[in-house]
Design an enzyme around this catalytic site. Structure first.
Site, short mmCIF file in Angstrom:
data_model
loop_
_atom_site.label_atom_id
_atom_site.label_comp_id
_atom_site.label_asym_id
_atom_site.label_seq_id
_atom_site.Cartn_x
_atom_site.Cartn_y
_atom_site.Cartn_z
N SER A 181 -30.74 7.07 -51.58
CA SER A 181 -29.61 7.41 -50.72
C SER A 181 -28.35 7.50 -51.57
O SER A 181 -28.28 8.34 -52.47
CB SER A 181 -29.46 6.38 -49.59
OG SER A 181 -28.48 6.77 -48.67
N HIS A 230 -31.21 10.87 -48.54
CA HIS A 230 -30.40 10.95 -47.33
C HIS A 230 -29.26 11.95 -47.54
O HIS A 230 -28.30 11.68 -48.26
CB HIS A 230 -29.80 9.57 -47.00
CG HIS A 230 -30.84 8.56 -46.61
ND1 HIS A 230 -30.61 7.20 -46.71
CD2 HIS A 230 -32.10 8.68 -46.13
CE1 HIS A 230 -31.69 6.55 -46.30
NE2 HIS A 230 -32.61 7.43 -45.94
N MET A 254 -27.73 2.49 -49.72
CA MET A 254 -27.27 1.48 -48.77
C MET A 254 -28.31 1.30 -47.66
O MET A 254 -28.98 2.24 -47.27
CB MET A 254 -25.93 1.91 -48.19
CG MET A 254 -25.26 0.91 -47.26
SD MET A 254 -23.54 1.39 -46.92
CE MET A 254 -23.77 3.00 -46.18
N ASP A 267 -33.76 1.39 -45.52
CA ASP A 267 -34.76 2.42 -45.25
C ASP A 267 -35.78 2.48 -46.38
O ASP A 267 -35.41 2.55 -47.55
CB ASP A 267 -34.07 3.78 -45.09
CG ASP A 267 -35.02 4.87 -44.65
OD1 ASP A 267 -36.04 4.55 -43.99
OD2 ASP A 267 -34.76 6.05 -44.96
#
Length: 374
Positions: free
Chosen positions: A190, A217, A311, A314
């Site tokens: 991410s 992401h 962050m 996931d």
């Protein structure tokens, strides 16, 4: 607690006012200055020493990309780019993320700049994240790809580039020749991911005998530009995934923004990409957990899962499930090289990680593991 100081750099008087007002609505921040172009922004960074900078890309005298490189070299500080939601804006954003920007927020293009209010939550969320990151990690140049030892096998298996049909699937006559891989690598990342992916993918050798599937992401459009950029620096073929594509060794597939990516068996030893619009997981679509969980039934493959900078959490539970189902390798990026030690930390805390590696060592470990057992 004193608020964090923010410098706003944008060539539009109107946008500087709008952005400043949005930021000032959060008592955790105060706007200590505004700059009209990149040159003025660089000077104000040195003079004001802000905790974080918002930086437009298209500006006169010195644009945002040029200013970012100077800031990262002379006075590293977390920078959030404000990017137009266009193909050109996406390409420039990927360059900015590689050059040291922490993250970006899509800025509406056209005359209705008041639409920026719609991204207020996102802007403040990224500002809160930015002040916790390691600016000097962003400032450091991307390390060169490691030199890899020659492949031990005298006659490496060729990698065929399948011709695709109109719906994106591989020609059946070619698919059978490319589906004979034994390993599958899945990567989730991410914040800080584009730099990390640049580092890792640039190290894979030609004719690598496994496919690589990636969740980064990012919103739609930006993932295509990311795939194009990674394709230009990697020996692997890197594409934005499409529904129905067949997996091929030597190819990396980036999940498109706005879609979950799953891998499904398509015959005895063939595999196909399945894209869905199901609800976001942990606020993300694509989600790393969704990708990892789709690999659980594929126990005939030697599966390798990697979680890098980002962050949140996931991918951690998906990695745990993969480990329990017999995955060969589960790698978490070491905190020392993470821009944000969130996703890898979550996996480490679940005790499902076989290796904790700095970013520059991840590719070498994967290549050695795959080639030695192929």
């Amino acid at each position: 607690m004193q608020p964090f100081d923010v410098l706003v750099v944008d060539d539009s008087v109107f946008m500087r006012k709008i952005i400043s007002d949005l930021i000032s609505d959060d008592p955790a921040f105060r706007v200590v200055g505004t700059a009209r172009n990149g040159k003025e922004g660089v000077e104000m960074v040195k003079r004001l020493n802000p905790h974080v900078v918002t930086l437009d890309i298209e500006m006169p005298e010195m644009n945002g990309l040029e200013a970012l490189r100077v800031i990262m070299q002379e006075h590293p500080v977390p920078v959030i780019m404000l990017s137009s939601l266009t193909q050109e804006g996406a390409q420039e954003t990927i360059q900015a993320l590689e050059s040291g920007a922490v993250d970006f927020v899509g800025k509406p293009s056209g005359s209705i700049s008041l639409d920026l209010h719609k991204v207020k939550r996102l802007l403040l969320e990224k500002l809160h994240m930015a002040v916790k990151t390691k600016a000097r990690q962003f400032a450091s140049p991307i390390a060169p790809a490691p030199k890899l030892a020659p492949r031990p096998k005298p006659t490496p298996k060729p990698v065929f580039k399948a011709k695709e049909t109109a719906n994106g699937s591989a020609d059946p006559s070619v698919r059978e020749r490319t589906a004979g891989f034994e390993h599958l690598i899945a990567i989730g990342t991410s914040t800080g991911g584009p730099r990390a992916l640049h580092q890792v993918l640039s190290g894979f050798p030609e004719q690598f005998p496994a496919p690589v599937v990636i969740v980064q992401h990012m919103p739609p459009n930006f993932t295509r530009s990311l795939a194009q950029r990674l394709d230009s620096i990697s020996h692997l073929r890197v594409v934005e995934a499409e529904n129905g594509m067949s997996l091929e060794a030597g190819t990396a597939y980036v999940a498109p923004g706005g879609y979950h990516m799953c891998i499904a068996r398509n015959g005895a030893r063939a595999y196909r990409i399945h894209l869905t619009k199901e609800d976001p997981r942990s606020g993300h679509r694509p989600s790393v957990d969704v990708l990892f969980e789709s690999l659980l039934p594929l126990k005939e493959l030697k599966r390798h899962a990697v979680l890098m900078t980002g962050m949140g959490s996931d991918g951690a539970r998906g990695m745990q499930a993969l480990k329990r189902s017999g995955a060969v390798t589960t790698i978490a990026e070491a905190e020392s090289t993470c821009i944000v030690y969130g996703m890898p930390r979550a996996a480490v805390e679940l005790k499902c990680v076989t290796h904790i590696l700095p970013q520059q060592d991840i590719c070498g470990h994967l290549v050695q593991t795959v080639i030695q057992s192929s």
